[in-house]
Design a protein around this motif. Sequence first.
Motif, short mmCIF file in Angstrom:
data_model
loop_
_atom_site.label_atom_id
_atom_site.label_comp_id
_atom_site.label_asym_id
_atom_site.label_seq_id
_atom_site.Cartn_x
_atom_site.Cartn_y
_atom_site.Cartn_z
N ARG A 301 0.68 -1.25 0.02
CA ARG A 301 0.08 0.08 -0.19
C ARG A 301 0.95 1.23 0.01
O ARG A 301 1.84 1.27 0.89
CB ARG A 301 -1.02 -0.15 1.28
N LYS A 306 4.25 3.00 5.22
CA LYS A 306 5.35 2.13 4.55
C LYS A 306 6.19 2.73 4.17
O LYS A 306 7.16 2.06 3.50
CB LYS A 306 4.33 1.52 3.29
N GLY A 355 -1.62 -0.40 -8.87
CA GLY A 355 -2.83 -1.48 -8.95
C GLY A 355 -2.35 -2.92 -8.12
O GLY A 355 -1.39 -2.54 -7.41
N ASP A 357 -1.97 -6.68 -8.13
CA ASP A 357 -1.49 -7.86 -9.16
C ASP A 357 -1.10 -9.14 -8.28
O ASP A 357 0.25 -8.84 -8.00
CB ASP A 357 -0.71 -7.30 -10.28
N LEU A 382 4.13 -9.02 6.06
CA LEU A 382 4.22 -10.23 5.25
C LEU A 382 5.59 -10.37 4.30
O LEU A 382 6.07 -11.32 4.18
CB LEU A 382 2.98 -10.88 4.78
N ASN A 383 5.66 -9.25 3.70
CA ASN A 383 6.56 -9.49 2.45
C ASN A 383 7.90 -9.62 3.05
O ASN A 383 8.76 -10.37 2.08
CB ASN A 383 6.40 -8.15 1.48
P1 ADP Z 1 -0.68 -4.73 5.10
O1 ADP Z 1 -1.57 -5.47 5.76
O2 ADP Z 1 -0.33 -3.32 6.27
O3 ADP Z 1 -1.14 -3.83 3.89
P2 ADP Z 1 1.24 -6.93 4.91
O4 ADP Z 1 2.70 -6.80 4.46
O5 ADP Z 1 0.78 -7.41 6.29
O6 ADP Z 1 0.79 -5.25 4.91
O7 ADP Z 1 0.32 -7.58 3.77
C1 ADP Z 1 0.16 -6.86 2.57
C2 ADP Z 1 -0.26 -8.03 1.61
O8 ADP Z 1 -0.81 -7.65 0.56
C3 ADP Z 1 1.15 -8.93 1.29
O9 ADP Z 1 0.66 -9.97 0.76
C4 ADP Z 1 1.14 -8.24 0.08
O10 ADP Z 1 2.04 -8.76 -1.06
C5 ADP Z 1 -0.13 -7.87 -0.65
N1 ADP Z 1 -0.16 -6.65 -1.50
C6 ADP Z 1 -0.15 -5.31 -0.94
N2 ADP Z 1 -0.29 -4.74 -2.20
C7 ADP Z 1 -0.36 -5.26 -3.23
C8 ADP Z 1 -0.45 -5.22 -4.70
N3 ADP Z 1 -0.55 -3.85 -5.27
N4 ADP Z 1 -0.70 -6.35 -5.44
C9 ADP Z 1 -0.47 -7.45 -5.07
N5 ADP Z 1 -0.47 -7.81 -3.53
C10 ADP Z 1 -0.33 -6.73 -2.86
#
Ligand code: ADP
Length: 477
Positions: A301, A306, A355, A357, A382-383
């Motif tokens: 996000r 972030k 976006g 994806d 998570l990432n």
């Molecule tokens: P948060 O819950 O604060 O957004 P986290 O890292 O805990 O952050 O989890 C976010 C999840 O959403 C991760 O799995 C990340 O890869 C996924 N994600 C966030 N933005 C995107 C995007 N634009 N496209 C694909 N996956 C996304």
Amino acid sequence: MKKILFVTSEAHPLIKTGGLADVCGSLPKALTELLQDIRLILPNYQALKASENVRFLTSIRIDNRNINILETLMPDSQVIVWLVDYPAYYNYPGNPYVDEQGEPWSNNAERFGLFCRIVTEVAMNRINQDWQPDVVHCNDWQSGLVPAFLSLEEGRPSTVFTIHNMAYQGLFPLTSASVLNLPGQLWHPAGLEFHGMLSFIKGGLVYSDYITTVSPTYALEIQTAEFGYGLEGLLEHRKEFLGGIINGIDLDQWDPEKDPNIFQCYSAKTLGKKLLNKTALQAKLGLPIEEHIPLFGLIGRLVEQKGIDLLLDCFSEMITMKLQFVLLGSGDKVFEKQLQEFAELYPDKIAIKIGYDEALAHLIEAGADAFLMPSRFEPCGLNQMYSQRYGTVPIVRKTGGLADTVIDALPETLGNQTATGIVFNEASPSALLEAIKRTLILYSMPDSWKKIQVNAMGKDFSWQRSAKQYLELYQKL
Ligand code: ADP
């Protein structure tokens, strides 16, 4: 065996807006695999993707309203799901919390207040199912009133409340308290009241037997003014009953050895093949195909949390370095625009995809050499765990779950095979730049780099590991 009522407002793959759904989809499954008796309960939203097998379970009458409870299973699992069905409140299209304009549904207090009332009836075994939980595990503000209501009951189950993000508290004007007809005993500053407003999250923080959050470091951070949003005093007061348990990740979905979304599968033993994902990613995003130029990735996000602004402040220096950068995300329009402007100016170095994806996210995790997470705060994240599993070196700020899951590459940790990434302290562009420079130096030392990758890929981020910790907690209660 424990009977656990798991209360949430979203659970993947039924309904998801964020990380909460990932946890609430995975943890009940992992607990079921540990042979616990779980019921997952959530509102029956219109957008909920349940299978065809939804059956009527029972109905109850509350405040002159008839509410049905339906039963189904979590897709691809044995987890029993109970859906609170009250169309006037939950049969709305789209997002569970906000309308098409992104504005909170105007009756959210009533919607989730009723949900909490029903959960309380279920928890007290008053729905003719002969099923009384030992533990009621609530998550985030939407279920915050449950521990409060249960505190007024005789012979109640134990309660756990998990904070996934303190930034969301469920604050509503005073009038909501009367609309919800809250019991007077709960309505005071040491109860549900927060500066003259009704605070759902306080229900969880004040009245639950135990509070958890999604990392040990975040459990400490929320006891400070910087992260506690005015509730730090209360959390500090309850610190004996507050702890952190790191989330797991879905090891099936995020497995470089069998990921259908990536160009070439690989393992720690065949790390050389990872390179094919890098060149595939470069090709896909229109970057020059360069095997030896370090490629940095970021997915998430695009919000201040972030650290996107920190990164933007580093760009003018980053483009003078020998590196490439790819970003996938959406969010704050100002950030989106600034990022895209840089990408247009430096198409050889920077590629930006605005976006959501899922498939591209997997390819970035597999194809990037390093992964940036300069978060100001990060309850768990998570990432950085996906990155480690994919041998993609995470560069993280030392906060929350990032601090708990990434071990900085220093001479000592490289020596004892524990280094798994790069960690920096300060939330400033200069500290981030320093970390990027440190990454470039390590990247130029293939032996050290490979060591970090292999250490990272060997770490256990399974849900089993987290679920065992939750189970220990349930048993202790
Ligand atoms: P948060 O819950 O604060 O957004 P986290 O890292 O805990 O952050 O989890 C976010 C999840 O959403 C991760 O799995 C990340 O890869 C996924 N994600 C966030 N933005 C995107 C995007 N634009 N496209 C694909 N996956 C996304």
